[in-house]
Design a protein around this motif. Structure first.
Motif, PDB file in Angstrom:
ATOM      1  N   ALA A  54       0.699  -1.335   0.171  1.00 62.31           N
ATOM      2  CA  ALA A  54      -0.380  -0.225   0.291  1.00 62.31           C
ATOM      3  C   ALA A  54       0.578   1.069   0.229  1.00 62.31           C
ATOM      4  CB  ALA A  54      -1.253  -0.285   1.248  1.00 62.31           C
ATOM      5  N   ASP A  55       1.879   1.259   0.250  1.00 65.21           N
ATOM      6  CA  ASP A  55       2.285   2.765   0.411  1.00 65.21           C
ATOM      7  C   ASP A  55       3.379   2.724  -0.616  1.00 65.21           C
ATOM      8  OD1 ASP A  55       2.231   2.606   3.328  1.00 65.21           O
ATOM      9  OD2 ASP A  55       4.290   1.502   3.876  1.00 65.21           O
ATOM     10  N   ARG A  56       3.761   1.529  -1.279  1.00 66.62           N
ATOM     11  CA  ARG A  56       4.486   1.454  -3.235  1.00 66.62           C
ATOM     12  C   ARG A  56       3.341   2.765  -3.503  1.00 66.62           C
ATOM     13  NH1 ARG A  56       7.413  -2.739  -5.074  1.00 66.62           N
ATOM     14  NH2 ARG A  56       8.132  -1.410  -6.776  1.00 66.62           N
ATOM     15  N   LEU A  57       1.524   1.620  -3.296  1.00 64.56           N
ATOM     16  CA  LEU A  57       0.911   2.324  -4.128  1.00 64.56           C
ATOM     17  C   LEU A  57       0.876   3.989  -3.897  1.00 64.56           C
ATOM     18  CD1 LEU A  57      -1.318   1.187  -6.244  1.00 64.56           C
ATOM     19  CD2 LEU A  57      -3.012   0.843  -4.300  1.00 64.56           C
ATOM     20  N   ARG A  58       0.679   4.522  -3.307  1.00 64.15           N
ATOM     21  CA  ARG A  58       0.433   5.366  -2.768  1.00 64.15           C
ATOM     22  C   ARG A  58       1.296   6.785  -3.100  1.00 64.15           C
ATOM     23  NH1 ARG A  58      -1.127   3.303   2.198  1.00 64.15           N
ATOM     24  NH2 ARG A  58      -3.021   2.528   3.293  1.00 64.15           N
ATOM     25  N   ALA A  59       2.884   5.974  -2.799  1.00 61.31           N
ATOM     26  CA  ALA A  59       3.839   7.025  -3.340  1.00 61.31           C
ATOM     27  C   ALA A  59       3.302   7.124  -4.810  1.00 61.31           C
ATOM     28  CB  ALA A  59       5.889   5.609  -3.581  1.00 61.31           C
ATOM     29  N   LEU A  60       3.353   6.070  -5.826  1.00 61.69           N
ATOM     30  CA  LEU A  60       2.764   6.025  -7.312  1.00 61.69           C
ATOM     31  C   LEU A  60       1.014   7.222  -7.618  1.00 61.69           C
ATOM     32  CD1 LEU A  60       3.219   3.308  -9.243  1.00 61.69           C
ATOM     33  CD2 LEU A  60       4.860   5.126  -9.017  1.00 61.69           C
TER      34      LEU A  60
END
Length: 131
Positions: free
Chosen positions: A47-53
């Protein structure tokens, strides 16, 4: 002793939250071995990587879309009619090109003695954060 390795095909599940940017994260693998009558998946959505994008992305909704791929692989009742197809047809349907947030990347091949172990290995190598 004979080598009992069998050809398998796999694809990486990719999440593309904003198609116009062309950025993606890997969220799972699909693995198909015709000879062993095997179709399996492994998923992990960071989820953190998703939100970074895309800070506006909904990890729960994207996670449900990723899970839908896994349910088709497993022939879950929740997968609907797709679950009734033969595993080879399900794999081809799952890996068909799509312009959706969750899609399969290109299909690659390998050799396996144990498709479950190779699905785990591919998840570790291609999806999970580097340790």
């Amino acid at each position: 002793m004979t080598d009992r390795r069998h050809v398998f095909e796999y694809a990486v599940l990719q999440v593309v939250p904003r198609a116009e940017r062309g950025e993606s994260i890997n969220a799972g693998v699909l693995l198909y071995c015709r000879r062993l009558d095997y179709l399996g998946s492994r998923t992990h959505l960071d989820a953190d990587r998703l939100r970074a994008l895309d800070p506006t992305a909904d990890p729960d909704a994207v996670g449900r879309a990723v899970q839908a791929f896994a349910e088709v692989c497993a022939a879950s009742e929740r997968a609907g009619l797709a679950a009734e197809e033969a595993i080879g047809r399900r794999f081809r349907w799952l890996t068909a090109p799509r312009s959706t947030v969750v899609r399969a990347g290109p299909v690659h091949t390998g050799l396996t003695l144990d498709p479950d172990a190779d699905a785990d290995r591919l998840l570790e190598q291609l999806v999970l954060p580097v340790r």
